[in-house]
Design an enzyme around this catalytic site. Structure first.
Site, short mmCIF file in Angstrom:
data_model
loop_
_atom_site.label_atom_id
_atom_site.label_comp_id
_atom_site.label_asym_id
_atom_site.label_seq_id
_atom_site.Cartn_x
_atom_site.Cartn_y
_atom_site.Cartn_z
N GLY A 1 44.86 -12.60 -25.90
CA GLY A 1 43.43 -12.71 -26.17
C GLY A 1 42.93 -14.12 -26.39
N THR A 2 43.76 -15.11 -26.07
CA THR A 2 43.36 -16.51 -26.29
C THR A 2 42.07 -16.85 -25.55
OG1 THR A 2 45.66 -17.18 -26.58
CG2 THR A 2 44.08 -18.91 -26.04
N GLY A 3 42.01 -16.51 -24.26
CA GLY A 3 40.83 -16.85 -23.47
C GLY A 3 39.58 -16.15 -23.96
N CYS A 4 39.74 -14.90 -24.38
CA CYS A 4 38.59 -14.14 -24.89
C CYS A 4 38.03 -14.80 -26.14
CB CYS A 4 39.01 -12.71 -25.23
SG CYS A 4 39.71 -11.77 -23.86
N LYS B 1 40.78 -24.72 -18.67
CA LYS B 1 41.74 -24.64 -19.78
C LYS B 1 43.13 -25.00 -19.26
CE LYS B 1 40.34 -20.47 -20.22
NZ LYS B 1 40.03 -19.07 -20.60
N THR C 1 49.92 -15.08 -28.07
CA THR C 1 48.73 -15.71 -27.49
C THR C 1 47.82 -14.70 -26.80
OG1 THR C 1 50.00 -16.20 -25.48
CG2 THR C 1 49.89 -17.93 -27.17
#
Length: 477
Positions: free
Chosen positions: A412-415, A379, A410
């Site tokens: 929790g974006t990766g979750c 990412k 942003t």
């Protein structure tokens, strides 16, 4: 019933045939066809008996290629006949009314003839070029579509089918896809089989597929297991969760972490998998080396594709993965990882390489793949300039550029991104397309994020899911 992943054995004679077939069955193969034209009949019968026992144990259908006699002597469920083999009537006399008889066809006329003679299914091929037969005649997807419309019995797409082509055959109407090397020659036949078997979930009812997320708890609901379950549910998949750690956190940062004992994490996972089952296991915050080991063992035991989001540091800077756990993740979890989804600092920590440019992202992705991850999605939100994500799917590299949004919200974006990928995969969406859809989802979730709290607010899971539904509806018009 003939349907799903139809495995044809190769003629690479080694003592691992039963082992490879057993792994493929564990990964979701629903039909196994034993194929070896050159061995003496006694040797074929002995090998077929072993495979028949494996299929019975797995609840799969076992078919013998060409020979009704070998099928009869080995206790197989049926036989698959070529155009120049015994007739359907001859096979039926030997195998009885319960025997499953399939016939290879290349034209609509041949398929209709086989059906009228009492065949239980027809194989159509070769759909794509294949290395298993030198005299292959390509018939293509259009013939497959015509046969599907012409007959009412199951249709098996045969020839040159792999992970990237299977979805096209399913869309063209195949009830089953036959594969050889895509599974039998793969170093991980269970995972290779599961990857293709999942594609058939696209025909299931909603909610479609099951994802078990193993992650930490975020009481604010913006990240962790709460964000995973929101995303999975909003996108139309059944979500389940095993909690690895309780956190006290809000939009300003993490105040405290209370890890769950390793044994209880294992109990949660096994309680779900031994009863409800799952199509994919998705990880978030694992926190400790012991929990990493627990998760790795569960993935291996159940032959599950794992989407691994290597959560290491919270938005506010708090460490979410202990230092010794990083080594455990490299050593124990990466070899069982179907898709690894690190951001650039996580990729640096895992690969040991600097990752500041797109070229360095590719190098790190290839290093992580060599370390065991089957596929890698890097990412690029930390890149200078326009962000781009890179997906290394097998040997193919795919770019997913996006707009950069000027927002602090942003959390929790990766979750949410990795959970969306997992949800689309279990719905039967191929990997590259699943990442593309998840990229649209997370971009919209960030774009429409609204302020909550006084720090890094959460992304907008609901609005992103609604946008995807509207996009899907407009595509159908």
């Amino acid at each position: 019933m003939i349907g799903g992943l139809y495995l044809i054995t190769d003629q690479n004679r080694d003592d691992r045939l039963s082992e490879r077939v057993a792994a493929a069955l564990k990964g979701g193969a629903r039909v196994v066809q034993y194929r070896d034209k050159d061995l003496p009949i006694e040797t074929k019968v002995a090998a077929a008996r072993d495979l028949a026992a494996l299929c019975r144990q797995a609840g799969a259908t076992f078919i013998v290629n060409d020979s009704p006699e070998v099928a009869h002597q080995s206790g197989a469920d049926g036989v698959h006949l070529g155009q120049n083999d015994a007739s359907v009537a001859e096979a039926r006399r030997l195998l009885g009314p319960a025997g499953v008889i399939g016939v290879s066809t290349r034209t609509v006329e041949q398929a209709l003839k086989a059906a009228s003679q009492g065949a239980d299914y027809v194989g159509v091929g070769s759909i794509y070029p294949t290395g298993s037969k030198q005299d292959t005649l390509l018939v293509g997807l259009e013939t497959l579509r015509k046969v599907r419309r012409a007959v009412t019995i199951p249709v098996v797409a045969i020839g040159g089918i792999d992970r990237d082509r299977a979805s096209e055959a399913i869309e063209a109407g195949a009830d089953a896809v036959a594969v050889i090397s895509a599974v039998m020659n793969d170093p991980g036949p269970a995972l290779a089989a599961r990857e293709i078997a999942l594609l058939f979930n696209r025909r299931g009812p909603w909610p479609r597929g099951k994802v078990l997320t193993v992650a930490g708890s975020d009481p604010g609901g913006g990240a962790g297991i709460q964000a995973d379950l929101k995303t999975i549910t909003l996108l139309g998949t059944y979500g389940m969760g095993a909690i690895t750690a309780l956190t006290a956190q809000n939009t300003r940062g993490v105040r405290g972490i209370h890890p769950v004992p390793n044994d209880f994490v294992a109990d949660q996972i096994e309680a779900v998998l031994d009863d409800l089952g799952a199509d994919i296991l998705k990880t978030g915050m694992l926190y400790s080396a012991g929990i990493v080991s627990v998760v790795a063992r569960a993935i291996a035991r159940h032959a599950l594709p794992a989407v691994v989001d290597p959560v290491m540091i919270a938005k506010g800077g708090a460490p979410l993965l202990q230092r010794e756990a990083v080594d455990a993740l490299r050593r124990e979890l990466l070899p069982h990882t179907y898709l690894l989804t690190p951001n650039l600092p996580e990729a640096e920590a895992l690969s040991g390489l600097p990752v500041e440019t797109e070229n360095e992202m590719e190098k790190a992705a290839r290093r992580l793949q060599k370390m065991g991850a089957r596929n890698v999605l890097l990412k690029g939100g930390h890149l200078q300039g326009k962000p781009v994500d890179l997906l290394l799917a097998g040997e193919s590299l795919h770019r997913f550029p996006s707009e950069r949004f000027d927002t602090p919200n942003t959390h929790g974006t990766g979750c949410a991104y990795s959970a969306a990928i997992a949800a689309f995969l279990v719905q039967g969406v191929p990997l590259v397309e699943a990442v593309g859809k998840a990229k649209i989802f997370i971009s919209e979730a960030i774009r429409t994020a609204f302020s909550m709290g006084s720090g890094h607010g959460p992304v907008n899971h609901w609005q992103a899911a609604q946008a995807l539904k509207l996009q899907a509806a407009s595509c159908k018009l």
